[in-house]
Design a protein around this motif. Sequence first.
Motif, PDB file in Angstrom:
ATOM      1  N   ALA A  28       0.835  -1.211   0.000  1.00  0.00           N
ATOM      2  CA  ALA A  28       0.000   0.000   0.000  1.00  0.00           C
ATOM      3  C   ALA A  28       0.868   1.260   0.000  1.00  0.00           C
ATOM      4  O   ALA A  28       0.578   2.222  -0.722  1.00  0.00           O
ATOM      5  N   ILE A  29       1.937   1.255   0.777  1.00  0.00           N
ATOM      6  CA  ILE A  29       2.834   2.416   0.821  1.00  0.00           C
ATOM      7  C   ILE A  29       3.509   2.616  -0.530  1.00  0.00           C
ATOM      8  O   ILE A  29       3.598   3.733  -1.047  1.00  0.00           O
ATOM      9  N   ASN A  30       3.985   1.518  -1.137  1.00  0.00           N
ATOM     10  CA  ASN A  30       4.628   1.630  -2.445  1.00  0.00           C
ATOM     11  C   ASN A  30       3.651   2.100  -3.515  1.00  0.00           C
ATOM     12  O   ASN A  30       4.011   2.881  -4.399  1.00  0.00           O
ATOM     13  N   ALA A  31       2.409   1.647  -3.440  1.00  0.00           N
ATOM     14  CA  ALA A  31       1.398   2.110  -4.398  1.00  0.00           C
ATOM     15  C   ALA A  31       1.145   3.610  -4.238  1.00  0.00           C
ATOM     16  O   ALA A  31       1.020   4.338  -5.228  1.00  0.00           O
ATOM     17  N   ALA A  32       1.100   4.073  -2.995  1.00  0.00           N
ATOM     18  CA  ALA A  32       0.901   5.503  -2.754  1.00  0.00           C
ATOM     19  C   ALA A  32       2.091   6.313  -3.277  1.00  0.00           C
ATOM     20  O   ALA A  32       1.910   7.386  -3.860  1.00  0.00           O
ATOM     21  N   LEU A  33       3.295   5.809  -3.088  1.00  0.00           N
ATOM     22  CA  LEU A  33       4.477   6.524  -3.575  1.00  0.00           C
ATOM     23  C   LEU A  33       4.535   6.536  -5.097  1.00  0.00           C
ATOM     24  O   LEU A  33       4.926   7.536  -5.703  1.00  0.00           O
ATOM     25  N   LEU A  34       4.121   5.445  -5.728  1.00  0.00           N
ATOM     26  CA  LEU A  34       4.055   5.438  -7.185  1.00  0.00           C
ATOM     27  C   LEU A  34       3.006   6.430  -7.680  1.00  0.00           C
ATOM     28  O   LEU A  34       3.201   7.110  -8.691  1.00  0.00           O
ATOM     29  N   GLY A  35       1.892   6.515  -6.970  1.00  0.00           N
ATOM     30  CA  GLY A  35       0.869   7.507  -7.308  1.00  0.00           C
ATOM     31  C   GLY A  35       1.406   8.926  -7.160  1.00  0.00           C
ATOM     32  O   GLY A  35       1.128   9.794  -7.985  1.00  0.00           O
ATOM     33  N   LEU A  36       2.185   9.157  -6.113  1.00  0.00           N
ATOM     34  CA  LEU A  36       2.814  10.463  -5.911  1.00  0.00           C
ATOM     35  C   LEU A  36       3.757  10.796  -7.060  1.00  0.00           C
ATOM     36  O   LEU A  36       3.753  11.926  -7.566  1.00  0.00           O
ATOM     37  N   ASP A  37       4.556   9.816  -7.497  1.00  0.00           N
ATOM     38  CA  ASP A  37       5.435  10.040  -8.654  1.00  0.00           C
ATOM     39  C   ASP A  37       4.621  10.403  -9.892  1.00  0.00           C
ATOM     40  O   ASP A  37       4.993  11.306 -10.647  1.00  0.00           O
ATOM     41  N   HIS A  38       3.516   9.707 -10.094  1.00  0.00           N
ATOM     42  CA  HIS A  38       2.678   9.978 -11.260  1.00  0.00           C
ATOM     43  C   HIS A  38       2.111  11.394 -11.217  1.00  0.00           C
ATOM     44  O   HIS A  38       2.141  12.122 -12.212  1.00  0.00           O
ATOM     45  N   VAL A  39       1.623  11.797 -10.052  1.00  0.00           N
ATOM     46  CA  VAL A  39       1.048  13.141  -9.906  1.00  0.00           C
ATOM     47  C   VAL A  39       2.127  14.198 -10.096  1.00  0.00           C
ATOM     48  O   VAL A  39       1.902  15.200 -10.788  1.00  0.00           O
ATOM     49  N   ARG A  40       3.304  13.999  -9.503  1.00  0.00           N
ATOM     50  CA  ARG A  40       4.385  14.975  -9.656  1.00  0.00           C
ATOM     51  C   ARG A  40       4.818  15.100 -11.116  1.00  0.00           C
ATOM     52  O   ARG A  40       5.063  16.203 -11.612  1.00  0.00           O
ATOM     53  N   ARG A  41       4.894  13.953 -11.823  1.00  0.00           N
ATOM     54  CA  ARG A  41       5.277  13.980 -13.232  1.00  0.00           C
ATOM     55  C   ARG A  41       4.220  14.700 -14.054  1.00  0.00           C
ATOM     56  O   ARG A  41       4.534  15.495 -14.939  1.00  0.00           O
ATOM     57  N   HIS A  42       2.940  14.462 -13.729  1.00  0.00           N
ATOM     58  CA  HIS A  42       1.853  15.120 -14.450  1.00  0.00           C
ATOM     59  C   HIS A  42       1.871  16.629 -14.211  1.00  0.00           C
ATOM     60  O   HIS A  42       1.736  17.411 -15.144  1.00  0.00           O
ATOM     61  N   TRP A  43       2.041  17.047 -12.950  1.00  0.00           N
ATOM     62  CA  TRP A  43       2.094  18.475 -12.652  1.00  0.00           C
ATOM     63  C   TRP A  43       3.296  19.141 -13.314  1.00  0.00           C
ATOM     64  O   TRP A  43       3.196  20.261 -13.793  1.00  0.00           O
ATOM     65  N   ALA A  44       4.432  18.447 -13.340  1.00  0.00           N
ATOM     66  CA  ALA A  44       5.621  19.033 -13.958  1.00  0.00           C
ATOM     67  C   ALA A  44       5.410  19.216 -15.455  1.00  0.00           C
ATOM     68  O   ALA A  44       5.760  20.256 -16.021  1.00  0.00           O
ATOM     69  N   SER A  45       4.819  18.228 -16.114  1.00  0.00           N
ATOM     70  CA  SER A  45       4.592  18.353 -17.555  1.00  0.00           C
ATOM     71  C   SER A  45       3.525  19.397 -17.850  1.00  0.00           C
ATOM     72  O   SER A  45       3.605  20.111 -18.844  1.00  0.00           O
ATOM     73  N   THR A  46       2.539  19.531 -16.981  1.00  0.00           N
ATOM     74  CA  THR A  46       1.500  20.540 -17.170  1.00  0.00           C
ATOM     75  C   THR A  46       2.074  21.938 -17.005  1.00  0.00           C
ATOM     76  O   THR A  46       1.768  22.836 -17.785  1.00  0.00           O
ATOM     77  N   SER A  47       2.945  22.127 -16.023  1.00  0.00           N
ATOM     78  CA  SER A  47       3.518  23.459 -15.820  1.00  0.00           C
ATOM     79  C   SER A  47       4.455  23.834 -16.959  1.00  0.00           C
ATOM     80  O   SER A  47       4.517  24.994 -17.351  1.00  0.00           O
ATOM     81  N   VAL A  48       5.163  22.865 -17.524  1.00  0.00           N
ATOM     82  CA  VAL A  48       6.039  23.161 -18.663  1.00  0.00           C
ATOM     83  C   VAL A  48       5.201  23.558 -19.866  1.00  0.00           C
ATOM     84  O   VAL A  48       5.527  24.522 -20.558  1.00  0.00           O
ATOM     85  N   ARG A  49       4.101  22.845 -20.107  1.00  0.00           N
ATOM     86  CA  ARG A  49       3.227  23.203 -21.229  1.00  0.00           C
ATOM     87  C   ARG A  49       2.609  24.580 -21.026  1.00  0.00           C
ATOM     88  O   ARG A  49       2.474  25.353 -21.958  1.00  0.00           O
ATOM     89  N   THR A  50       2.239  24.912 -19.799  1.00  0.00           N
ATOM     90  CA  THR A  50       1.641  26.211 -19.510  1.00  0.00           C
ATOM     91  C   THR A  50       2.651  27.322 -19.724  1.00  0.00           C
ATOM     92  O   THR A  50       2.335  28.354 -20.328  1.00  0.00           O
ATOM     93  N   GLU A  51       3.889  27.125 -19.265  1.00  0.00           N
ATOM     94  CA  GLU A  51       4.926  28.144 -19.443  1.00  0.00           C
ATOM     95  C   GLU A  51       5.241  28.332 -20.923  1.00  0.00           C
ATOM     96  O   GLU A  51       5.423  29.452 -21.390  1.00  0.00           O
ATOM     97  N   THR A  52       5.269  27.253 -21.674  1.00  0.00           N
ATOM     98  CA  THR A  52       5.543  27.351 -23.114  1.00  0.00           C
ATOM     99  C   THR A  52       4.425  28.092 -23.824  1.00  0.00           C
ATOM    100  O   THR A  52       4.671  28.922 -24.687  1.00  0.00           O
ATOM    101  N   ALA A  53       3.202  27.827 -23.436  1.00  0.00           N
ATOM    102  CA  ALA A  53       2.055  28.506 -24.053  1.00  0.00           C
ATOM    103  C   ALA A  53       2.059  30.000 -23.732  1.00  0.00           C
ATOM    104  O   ALA A  53       1.750  30.832 -24.585  1.00  0.00           O
ATOM    105  N   GLN A  54       2.440  30.350 -22.505  1.00  0.00           N
ATOM    106  CA  GLN A  54       2.467  31.758 -22.114  1.00  0.00           C
ATOM    107  C   GLN A  54       3.611  32.488 -22.831  1.00  0.00           C
ATOM    108  O   GLN A  54       3.463  33.651 -23.189  1.00  0.00           O
ATOM    109  N   GLU A  55       4.715  31.816 -23.053  1.00  0.00           N
ATOM    110  CA  GLU A  55       5.840  32.447 -23.748  1.00  0.00           C
ATOM    111  C   GLU A  55       5.512  32.697 -25.206  1.00  0.00           C
ATOM    112  O   GLU A  55       5.988  33.646 -25.810  1.00  0.00           O
ATOM    113  N   SER A  56       4.698  31.835 -25.808  1.00  0.00           N
ATOM    114  CA  SER A  56       4.363  31.992 -27.225  1.00  0.00           C
ATOM    115  C   SER A  56       3.405  33.142 -27.461  1.00  0.00           C
ATOM    116  O   SER A  56       3.267  33.615 -28.576  1.00  0.00           O
ATOM    117  N   LEU A  57       2.718  33.578 -26.402  1.00  0.00           N
ATOM    118  CA  LEU A  57       1.783  34.684 -26.568  1.00  0.00           C
ATOM    119  C   LEU A  57       2.570  35.941 -26.633  1.00  0.00           C
ATOM    120  O   LEU A  57       2.583  36.883 -27.125  1.00  0.00           O
TER     121      LEU A  57
END
Length: 97
Positions: free
Chosen positions: A68-97
């Motif tokens: 259960a702990i390992n599953a939660a940590l894997l979920g945390l990795d997934h969320v962190r990776r998703h947030w990091a990719s979302t913030s990079v896409r947002t910054e790229t979109a704002q720079e293009s404007l």
Amino acid sequence: MNTTRHRLAMLLGTNPAEQRSTSRMRFTVTAVAAFGTAIQVIVWLLMAIFGTHLDGPWWLWTPASALAINAALLGLDHVRRHWASTSVRTETAQESL
């Protein structure tokens, strides 16, 4: 005190300054659970040899909680990776404007 806390955070892979995976923490949880489960299985088998009543495989709580702990940590990795990719896409979109 801060250096000890910083070293512990780096050892466990939770340094807030770095966006890394939690693989060290998952390895630590798995190693501790494997060691604890091995000892518990030995005790459980010794109880069977010496004729005491076995309640059931109570030692399964340790690997189940580690899972259960390992599953939660894997979920945390997934969320962190998703947030990091979302913030990079947002910054790229704002720079293009």
